[in-house]
Structure formats: C-alpha cells, structure tokens
Design an enzyme around this catalytic site. Structure first.
Site, PDB file in Angstrom:
ATOM      1  N   ASP A  89      40.241  16.601   1.624  1.00  0.00           N
ATOM      2  CA  ASP A  89      39.746  17.238   2.851  1.00  0.00           C
ATOM      3  C   ASP A  89      40.611  16.939   4.062  1.00  0.00           C
ATOM      4  O   ASP A  89      40.455  17.565   5.108  1.00  0.00           O
ATOM      5  CB  ASP A  89      38.326  16.733   3.157  1.00  0.00           C
ATOM      6  CG  ASP A  89      38.335  15.287   3.633  1.00  0.00           C
ATOM      7  OD1 ASP A  89      38.101  15.038   4.827  1.00  0.00           O
ATOM      8  OD2 ASP A  89      38.596  14.390   2.807  1.00  0.00           O
ATOM      9  N   ASP A 126      35.358  10.886  -0.125  1.00  0.00           N
ATOM     10  CA  ASP A 126      34.660  11.146   1.136  1.00  0.00           C
ATOM     11  C   ASP A 126      35.037  12.500   1.714  1.00  0.00           C
ATOM     12  O   ASP A 126      36.221  12.796   1.916  1.00  0.00           O
ATOM     13  CB  ASP A 126      34.973  10.041   2.146  1.00  0.00           C
ATOM     14  CG  ASP A 126      34.508   8.676   1.654  1.00  0.00           C
ATOM     15  OD1 ASP A 126      33.353   8.578   1.214  1.00  0.00           O
ATOM     16  OD2 ASP A 126      35.312   7.722   1.694  1.00  0.00           O
ATOM     17  N   ASP A 164      39.737  13.323  -3.916  1.00  0.00           N
ATOM     18  CA  ASP A 164      39.314  12.350  -2.918  1.00  0.00           C
ATOM     19  C   ASP A 164      37.793  12.274  -3.010  1.00  0.00           C
ATOM     20  O   ASP A 164      37.153  13.166  -3.595  1.00  0.00           O
ATOM     21  CB  ASP A 164      39.761  12.811  -1.529  1.00  0.00           C
ATOM     22  CG  ASP A 164      39.358  11.837  -0.437  1.00  0.00           C
ATOM     23  OD1 ASP A 164      39.306  10.626  -0.713  1.00  0.00           O
ATOM     24  OD2 ASP A 164      39.078  12.299   0.681  1.00  0.00           O
TER      25      ASP A 164
END
Length: 648
Positions: free
Chosen positions: A482, A172, A170
């Site tokens: 995250d 961000d 990922d």
C-alpha cells in the site's frame, strides 16, 4: 479477420455531433454525447479505456483487439504451466470453469447497471463475518463474470502471471485494512499525548479533535513554510494551504512559481504524505501551524514550522516504540481492523495455482501474529477462540521486522533471525540456515524449525528472501503493498520486482467518475468553446492591428471583439465554477485523488511509474485467473487525438 461493431444507427456521422476536422473527443465523452440522443445505447464501453480516442470512421476492429478489450471482464480458460521448485500436485486443484460468452451489444448497459446504476451490484466492505458474502472466486461457477468497475485491477505495464513464481504481501493497510475513523483517531490522540507530556507542548492540545476525512494521500508538507500542497505530475503546485487557510493564486505563484531553479519538493525540506499512516500527523501539523500563528507566546520563539514537524514525527515514533497503538489494537482488533473473509480463499487460490506466498512486514512477530489470527480466523487474544499459528499454513515464508524500504537493498548487512513462534525467541541463522548454539550440535528447536512448513524470520534483506524461496530472477516476484515509497517504489526501482499497489480510495473515485460523467462532459465542451472563442479573438485582434481596414469595418470588428471578450469571460467563470463543484464532489478540499485540474496528480504519476498493477483491495485478485495476462491500455500522446483510434 475483423469484427464490425454496429451501433444502433448505421451511420456514425449521425450518431455523434459533427466536429471539425481537427477536433477529437475522448471515447467516454463521445459515448455520453451519443447517449443523449439514444435512450438505450448499444455500444462497447469499458471505463478502463478512459484515455482512448475513437475515429470518426465506421468502427471495425480486429477480433484479437476485441478480445483484448473484454479480457478484464471475462474469464477465459488457461493451460497449466510449470513453476520452478513446485510440485505439480498443486496444479490438480486448478479450475477452468467460469468462461463467459461475449455479448458486445449490451456491454455498456450492463456495465452501468452492474456497477453504479439503480440495479447496482453491491460488494460489501471486503466481505465481513457479520453475514456479508465473500466475493466469488474466479474459479467458481459464480466467478469469471463481468467485474464491478470498483473491483477491477488496472494495469500500467504488461504482466503475465504465468511468469510469476512467488506472490508476496505487506500486512498493514494491505492484507489488514484499518478503520480510519478508529485507528487513525487512536494514532492522533496518542501523538497529542506524547507532544504534551513528553515534549512540553501546551496542555490545551489535549482538547483538540481529529477529522479523519480531511487529509488525503499524495500531499506534500512544506516544513519550512507550514504549507500543505497538492501538485500535478509536473510538480506544479495547484492547491495550497497554510495550515487550514487556502493560499491565493498569487501567493502560490509567488512562493513556488517565481524561482529561477525549480524546487524538487523532496526531503529534507518537504515531507511526502504517501501512506495512510501519515494522514493523522499531516492533520496535526496543520493544526499546530494555525496554533503557532494565532498564539505567538504559547509555542517557544525558537520553534519554527520545521521544528514543529520534527516534534510531531518524534511523537509518532514514540507511540510506535512504546507499543501504545499496537496494545490497543491487540485488545480489540475488530474495533480497528476491517474483518475480511476473503484473505484465506485468496491465499489458497494463489497456492493452489502452484506459486509460493510470503509476507514481509515491518511489524514484529507478536503483533503480526495477532493481526493475522484475526484476519484468517477471527481469533483474538481475549476472545473465545485463542490465537494459534494455523494461519502460517497459507505462507511459505514470513519476515517480520523487515525495516522496509531498507530491506530491499541486497547490500544491507542486517542479520536474519529465525523466530520460534511459540516463545518469540530469536534464533541465529546463516542466510536462513539455522545455526546451533555453542556446545549444542542438534538442539530440539533447530530440528523443529526444519520440519515445519512455513518459517518465520525477523530482519534480513531481500537476498535472504530470494534464497529462501529459490528465486532465480527478481521479475518472478509479484509484491502487493500500500505504500508507494516503502513497498512499491523501492521494490520496483531497485529490484525489478513486479508490483501491485492497493489504493482503497479508488473505489469511491471510480464510482464518482461514472456518476459525474455528465459534468465532466460539460467541462470539456466549455473548454473547447472557450478555445474556439479565443482563436476568434486572436484572429480579429491581428486583423485590427495589421490589416488595412476602413473605419466602418474596423469599428464593427472592435464591437465584435467586445462581445467575444464578454462571452469568453462568462464561459471562463462558468468553467471555473463547474470545475470547482466537480472538484469538491471528490473531496471538499483536495479534490480528485488521481487528478489535479486536467493533469494527473503527483500521486497518480507515481502510481503510473512504479506500480505494474493497482486496485482498491488485495481481495480483488480473487476475481481474476491466477494465470491472467494483464495488458495495459494503449498510451496516447496529444498528437494521437487528431487521428483517433488506430484501426487495422
């Protein structure tokens, strides 16, 4: 074959406090007790084994187990292996240096000084460009050594990296770590303006400020009641606030513990704060709850707490849709994103090991290109070095606008478009194969897209990604993210991908666990003492009630009971005060991220269930061999404590 691990004192009975036959201490506590009477403990310890119990017999472990214990801290050579669809030429770049020798005698001492002691081994904030050094690659001569506990990768279930053919990320809060003091404040202020100017909230909200340290992940918002909850793994509410007012124990039990049917604490009545993006909206929700309670006329009568939360979410969505946040970040990414020089070496190491790399992000191409330029070369749109597409060389496939978690459902019918990087133009594809426009047999854009190494797409689903990377089995993919729900839960539960969760808060948590080891030992001893006193009280009460005793003996037992009651009450108060003090060392309001009292928190339970691996930063992968076999600690149930660590 076995290897005896000798402590300074050859007799374990004199090294540790004497215990009753049914009593057992966790390994870290035993080592701490041992340390009190030995200035320089010569024993094995790795804080990954915090749940381990140790036998009272002399320590004799099989050599294979010893290597397993040390495997996370020492590099070992690895053989080459074949990956489907990859040329063996990449494997020529592999290194086999960095092999360390076993030195069990001083490991605990080195671990302490190497991590949190006076001679702390400092790792700068991921390795910025302002003079800080990048952490050593595993394959260099400086790498392959003992790893700082804050940088370790922790394992929940076995993962053999030799079976992984593609590693995905990922963007961000995974590759790009945002600065909460600037980025979350920007999101908060943008949301406030939307509430006032677009949704009609009072203008005095514009004077509010944001405390970016107040909220933590793992909380649950009760939309109907305006409460913010922290629960343990069994979904029992342990900490609760109404706005910023703490609820009493009686209120918590009355609201959440006295129903005949247990609440699921899920949508639509509850909102889960399981991503760092949600911290600002959770804080704003608490402020609005207090504002509504204290200013009855300033928010319309029909607007309840649930409507307030809905408005906050709508304002956040408006900020994202109109580009308010991303325009500000694009102008000055250094202000909002941590510089990280380890991203490129990490990606190179993975690709040199023969694996594919891919990026799947919900951000669209224009913003993705800005952020990745900053991370991979320090380039900005207004800087001296213009943005380019060099960073694409570190990936095989980039998928933007993926709309996770829906992306992980193969039955999703979202179209997959190829992105032309220079113009941002979207091209039609048939499952990733370029489709020419009507009347054009072989347009230049189509031919250009076939020639380049990395291809950029928008939309689609996981089936398209598997096809593009020639993935034969979902277990061949490791995905790093995250977001428990958007990245980890769905990719693990629906697909069976192997997963790694990035938890930046883990660095501070691990450090404090070491610093507070004395306080935690004290809490355990007080708890054991309280249990012992309560057992005596129960025994005496039974004797007084049911045994035929003369008056003198009965009076003596009643007097003893009063003394024991007083001792128990004092220990209980001391325990509560010490536990609250320990709780506040981690966070003044919500305490330890991974614990709620003595139980794992709801967040920790999710990490354990859905993340194969978890660590503080994605760059920590650089510290381990790309062919490492990650193995978890042994699971222990309460009954295992009576027998200590099984030895063979």
């Amino acid at each position: 074959m076995s290897l005896s691990l000798a402590l300074n004192n050859p007799s374990p009975a004199t090294a540790f406090p004497r215990c009753s036959a049914a009593e057992s201490y966790p390994l870290p506590v035993i080592l701490l007790l041992y340390q009190e009477s030995h200035s320089s403990p010569q024993c094995l310890y790795n804080n990954q084994f915090s749940a381990m119990r140790i036998s009272k017999r002399p320590l004799t472990l099989p050599l294979s187990l010893c290597f397993s214990i040390f495997s996370s801290g020492f590099g070992f050579g690895f053989r080459r292996s074949h990956f489907p669809g990859k040329s063996p030429s990449r494997r020529e770049c592999l290194h086999t240096t960095g092999i360390s020798q076993l030195h069990p005698k001083n490991l605990m001492e080195e671990q302490r000084s190497g991590a949190f002691g006076d001679k702390v081994l400092h790792f700068h904030n991921v390795g910025s460009r302002d003079g800080c050094e990048t952490p050593d690659l595993w394959s260099t001569k400086e790498g392959g050594k003992k790893i700082d506990s804050r940088k370790q990768i922790f394992c929940n279930r076995p993962l053999n990296m030799r079976n992984i053919v593609a590693v995905g990320f990922d963007m961000d809060y995974t590759l790009a770590q945002y600065r909460p003091e600037t980025f979350e404040t920007l999101a908060y202020e943008g949301t406030i303006r939307k509430l006032v100017y677009d949704l009609g909230y009072p203008s005095e909200l514009l004077e509010w400020t944001f405390d970016w340290k107040y909220m933590v992940r793992g909380l649950v918002l009760d939309k109907k009641r305006g409460n913010i909850l922290k629960m343990d793994r069994h979904k029992y509410v342990k900490v609760a606030y109404h706005g910023f007012k703490e609820l009493s124990k009686e209120d918590k039990v009355g609201i959440y513990g006295s129903t005949l049917i247990r609440d699921s604490f899920d949508e639509p009545d509850y909102a889960l704060i399981d991503t760092l993006f949600s911290l600002a909206e959770a804080y704003l929700f608490a402020q609005l709850v207090d504002f509504k309670d204290n200013n009855p006329g300033k928010i319309p009568e029909g607007v309840d707490y649930a409507r307030v939360y809905k408005d906050v979410r709508a304002a956040v969505d408006l900020c994202h849709r109109d580009g308010t946040l991303k325009q500000m970040v694009a102008k000055d990414p250094k202000r909002y994103i941590n510089e990280d020089t380890s991203v490129v070496p990490l990606l190179k190491m993975i690709r040199d090991s023969g694996r594919s790399t891919f990026l799947v992000t919900n951000s669209l191409w224009d913003y993705t290109n800005v952020v990745m330029n900053f991370l991979c070369g320090g380039r900005t749109i207004h800087g001296p070095h213009a943005c380019n597409f060099d960073w694409l060389q570190y990936f095989d496939v980039v998928i933007t606008g993926s709309a996770k978690p829906g992306f992980f459902h193969e039955e999703s019918r979202t179209n997959l478009f190829e992105v032309e990087p220079e113009s941002g133009m979207l091209l039609n594809t048939d499952h990733g194969t370029p489709v020419p426009q009507v009347g054009e047999i072989s347009p230049s854009l189509l031919l250009k897209s076939r020639d380049k190494g990395c291809r950029v797409f928008q939309g689609g689903n996981v089936g398209h990604l598997h096809n593009l990377l020639s993935i034969e089995s979902s277990s061949q993919v490791l995905y790093v993210g995250d977001h428990i729900y958007g990245d980890i839960l769905r990719s693990k539960k629906v697909l069976g991908w192997r997963t790694m969760l990035v938890v930046p808060e883990l660095e501070k948590e691990v450090e404090l666990l070491w610093e507070l080891r004395g306080m935690r030992k004290q809490l355990l001893l007080m708890r054991n003492e309280r249990d012992s006193i309560e057992d005596k009280i129960n025994h005496l009460n039974w004797s007084v009630k049911f045994e035929d005793l003369d008056d003198k003996l009965k009076q003596k037992m009643v007097s003893t009971l009063e003394e024991l009651d007083s001792q128990r009450d004092q220990i209980r108060l001391n325990h509560q005060e010490t536990q609250r003090e320990c709780h506040q060392k981690f966070h003044k309001v919500w305490g330890q991220l991974m614990k709620t009292g003595y139980q794992s928190s709801r967040f920790a339970h999710q990490v354990e269930r859905f993340a194969c691996l978890y660590t503080s930063q994605v760059s920590n992968l650089m510290l381990y061999s790309p062919d490492k076999y990650y193995r978890p600690n042994e699971d222990f149930m309460p009954h295992d404590e009576f027998h200590g660590l099984p030895l063979y």
